[in-house]
Design a protein around this motif. Structure first.
Motif, PDB file in Angstrom:
ATOM      1  N   GLY A 138     -22.376  53.776  -9.496  1.00 26.35           N
ATOM      2  CA  GLY A 138     -21.193  54.620  -9.407  1.00 26.35           C
ATOM      3  C   GLY A 138     -21.002  55.524 -10.595  1.00 26.35           C
ATOM      4  N   GLY A 139     -21.745  55.266 -11.651  1.00 21.32           N
ATOM      5  CA  GLY A 139     -21.616  56.064 -12.871  1.00 21.32           C
ATOM      6  C   GLY A 139     -22.439  57.335 -12.828  1.00 21.32           C
ATOM      7  N   SER A 140     -22.464  58.018 -13.973  1.00 24.14           N
ATOM      8  CA  SER A 140     -23.133  59.308 -14.084  1.00 24.14           C
ATOM      9  C   SER A 140     -24.017  59.355 -15.317  1.00 24.14           C
ATOM     10  N   LEU A 141     -25.032  60.171 -15.227  1.00 25.81           N
ATOM     11  CA  LEU A 141     -25.893  60.486 -16.368  1.00 25.81           C
ATOM     12  C   LEU A 141     -26.302  61.947 -16.258  1.00 25.81           C
ATOM     13  N   ARG A 142     -26.540  62.564 -17.412  1.00 27.36           N
ATOM     14  CA  ARG A 142     -27.110  63.895 -17.418  1.00 27.36           C
ATOM     15  C   ARG A 142     -28.419  63.866 -18.196  1.00 27.36           C
ATOM     16  N   LEU A 143     -29.478  64.211 -17.503  1.00 24.62           N
ATOM     17  CA  LEU A 143     -30.782  64.298 -18.128  1.00 24.62           C
ATOM     18  C   LEU A 143     -31.040  65.733 -18.583  1.00 24.62           C
ATOM     19  N   SER A 144     -31.746  65.849 -19.688  1.00 24.57           N
ATOM     20  CA  SER A 144     -32.138  67.157 -20.198  1.00 24.57           C
ATOM     21  C   SER A 144     -33.648  67.259 -20.254  1.00 24.57           C
ATOM     22  N   CYS A 145     -34.138  68.447 -20.080  1.00 28.03           N
ATOM     23  CA  CYS A 145     -35.563  68.736 -20.200  1.00 28.03           C
ATOM     24  C   CYS A 145     -35.688  69.977 -21.068  1.00 28.03           C
ATOM     25  N   ALA A 146     -36.109  69.774 -22.312  1.00 32.30           N
ATOM     26  CA  ALA A 146     -36.253  70.872 -23.253  1.00 32.30           C
ATOM     27  C   ALA A 146     -37.693  71.354 -23.259  1.00 32.30           C
ATOM     28  N   ALA A 147     -37.870  72.645 -23.089  1.00 38.17           N
ATOM     29  CA  ALA A 147     -39.199  73.238 -23.067  1.00 38.17           C
ATOM     30  C   ALA A 147     -39.482  73.956 -24.373  1.00 38.17           C
ATOM     31  N   SER A 148     -40.724  73.907 -24.790  1.00 32.54           N
ATOM     32  CA  SER A 148     -41.159  74.643 -25.978  1.00 32.54           C
ATOM     33  C   SER A 148     -42.558  75.185 -25.729  1.00 32.54           C
ATOM     34  N   GLY A 149     -42.953  76.094 -26.569  1.00 34.84           N
ATOM     35  CA  GLY A 149     -44.282  76.689 -26.442  1.00 34.84           C
ATOM     36  C   GLY A 149     -44.233  78.091 -25.870  1.00 34.84           C
ATOM     37  N   ARG A 150     -43.406  78.265 -24.883  1.00 34.35           N
ATOM     38  CA  ARG A 150     -43.170  79.586 -24.332  1.00 34.35           C
ATOM     39  C   ARG A 150     -41.927  79.530 -23.457  1.00 34.35           C
ATOM     40  N   SER A 151     -41.399  80.690 -23.150  1.00 31.37           N
ATOM     41  CA  SER A 151     -40.217  80.754 -22.290  1.00 31.37           C
ATOM     42  C   SER A 151     -40.564  80.315 -20.876  1.00 31.37           C
ATOM     43  N   ILE A 152     -39.656  79.560 -20.295  1.00 30.71           N
ATOM     44  CA  ILE A 152     -39.847  79.119 -18.911  1.00 30.71           C
ATOM     45  C   ILE A 152     -38.943  79.902 -17.962  1.00 30.71           C
ATOM     46  N   SER A 153     -38.525  81.062 -18.385  1.00 30.91           N
ATOM     47  CA  SER A 153     -37.549  81.832 -17.607  1.00 30.91           C
ATOM     48  C   SER A 153     -38.078  82.252 -16.246  1.00 30.91           C
ATOM     49  N   THR A 154     -39.377  82.311 -16.076  1.00 32.53           N
ATOM     50  CA  THR A 154     -39.930  82.707 -14.780  1.00 32.53           C
ATOM     51  C   THR A 154     -40.558  81.532 -14.040  1.00 32.53           C
ATOM     52  N   TYR A 155     -40.438  80.338 -14.585  1.00 34.80           N
ATOM     53  CA  TYR A 155     -41.052  79.166 -13.978  1.00 34.80           C
ATOM     54  C   TYR A 155     -40.124  78.541 -12.934  1.00 34.80           C
ATOM     55  N   ALA A 156     -40.700  77.741 -12.075  1.00 35.56           N
ATOM     56  CA  ALA A 156     -39.930  76.812 -11.262  1.00 35.56           C
ATOM     57  C   ALA A 156     -39.942  75.472 -11.985  1.00 35.56           C
ATOM     58  N   MET A 157     -38.778  74.849 -12.086  1.00 34.85           N
ATOM     59  CA  MET A 157     -38.658  73.590 -12.809  1.00 34.85           C
ATOM     60  C   MET A 157     -38.231  72.494 -11.840  1.00 34.85           C
ATOM     61  N   GLY A 158     -39.039  71.481 -11.765  1.00 36.32           N
ATOM     62  CA  GLY A 158     -38.754  70.386 -10.850  1.00 36.32           C
ATOM     63  C   GLY A 158     -38.400  69.100 -11.569  1.00 36.32           C
ATOM     64  N   TRP A 159     -37.662  68.277 -10.882  1.00 31.10           N
ATOM     65  CA  TRP A 159     -37.401  66.906 -11.336  1.00 31.10           C
ATOM     66  C   TRP A 159     -38.014  65.952 -10.316  1.00 31.10           C
ATOM     67  N   PHE A 160     -38.698  64.951 -10.837  1.00 32.91           N
ATOM     68  CA  PHE A 160     -39.317  63.915 -10.019  1.00 32.91           C
ATOM     69  C   PHE A 160     -38.935  62.557 -10.592  1.00 32.91           C
ATOM     70  N   ARG A 161     -39.168  61.527  -9.811  1.00 36.10           N
ATOM     71  CA  ARG A 161     -38.928  60.184 -10.321  1.00 36.10           C
ATOM     72  C   ARG A 161     -39.967  59.222  -9.758  1.00 36.10           C
ATOM     73  N   GLN A 162     -40.174  58.156 -10.504  1.00 35.46           N
ATOM     74  CA  GLN A 162     -41.139  57.153 -10.078  1.00 35.46           C
ATOM     75  C   GLN A 162     -40.597  55.768 -10.396  1.00 35.46           C
ATOM     76  N   ALA A 163     -40.393  55.010  -9.350  1.00 38.02           N
ATOM     77  CA  ALA A 163     -39.955  53.623  -9.486  1.00 38.02           C
ATOM     78  C   ALA A 163     -41.182  52.724  -9.553  1.00 38.02           C
ATOM     79  N   PRO A 164     -41.055  51.536 -10.121  1.00 37.60           N
ATOM     80  CA  PRO A 164     -42.205  50.630 -10.227  1.00 37.60           C
ATOM     81  C   PRO A 164     -42.845  50.364  -8.870  1.00 37.60           C
ATOM     82  N   GLY A 165     -44.152  50.522  -8.810  1.00 35.09           N
ATOM     83  CA  GLY A 165     -44.884  50.257  -7.587  1.00 35.09           C
ATOM     84  C   GLY A 165     -44.772  51.317  -6.519  1.00 35.09           C
ATOM     85  N   LYS A 166     -44.128  52.432  -6.850  1.00 38.92           N
ATOM     86  CA  LYS A 166     -43.947  53.495  -5.855  1.00 38.92           C
ATOM     87  C   LYS A 166     -44.581  54.794  -6.321  1.00 38.92           C
TER      88      LYS A 166
END
Length: 124
Positions: free
Chosen positions: A15-43
Motif C-alpha cells: 500500500g505504500g509508495s516509492l520513487r525510483l531514480s535513474c541518473a544517466a551520465s556519459g551523454r544526454s539521453i534527451s532523444t532516447y527511449a527510457m524503459g523500466w524493467f523488473r526481475q523477481a527471483p526465478g522469473k
C-alpha cells in the motif's frame, strides 16, 4: 556510452509508495527511449514502463497501469518511476534501460544500456 545508475529502492509495506531514480551520465539521453524493467527471483525480466525523453509517449505494463508513473527531468538527465499502492508481487530488482533510437518498446533485447538495478521489497 551511457551509464545508468538507479537509486531509491528499499523496503516498504504493501500500500505504500516509492520513487525510483535513474541518473544517466556519459551523454544526454534527451532523444532516447527510457524503459523500466523488473526481475523477481526465478522469473524473467519483465517490462514495467517506458517513456520517450521528450516526454511525448509513455506506455505501461498492465500490472503498472494506474499505479506507476514514469517522468523525466531532462535538465538532470534523470528518469523517475513513481510507484504507488505497492503490492507484495511488485517485489523485484528494478532496472532502467536506454534505447538509442528513441522508439519506445517493451522488448528488453532492444535496449542498448542498462543500470545495475535497485531492490524493491514490499512486505505484507
Amino acid at each position: 556510452q551511457v551509464q545508468l545508475v538507479e537509486s531509491g529502492g528499499g523496503l516498504v509495506q504493501a500500500g505504500g509508495s516509492l520513487r525510483l531514480s535513474c541518473a544517466a551520465s556519459g551523454r544526454s539521453i534527451s532523444t532516447y527511449a527510457m524503459g523500466w524493467f523488473r526481475q523477481a527471483p526465478g522469473k524473467e525480466r519483465e517490462f514495467v514502463g517506458v517513456i520517450t525523453l521528450r516526454g511525448i509517449t509513455t506506455d505501461y505494463a498492465d500490472s503498472a497501469k494506474g499505479r506507476f508513473t514514469i517522468s523525466t527531468d531532462n535538465t538532470r538527465n534523470t528518469v523517475y518511476l513513481q510507484m504507488n499502492s505497492l503490492k507484495t508481487e511488485d517485489t523485484a530488482v528494478y532496472y532502467c534501460a536506454a534505447r538509442r533510437t528513441g522508439v519506445p518498446t517493451h522488448d528488453k533485447d532492444l535496449y542498448n544500456y542498462w543500470g545495475q538495478g535497485t531492490q524493491v521489497t514490499v512486505s505484507s
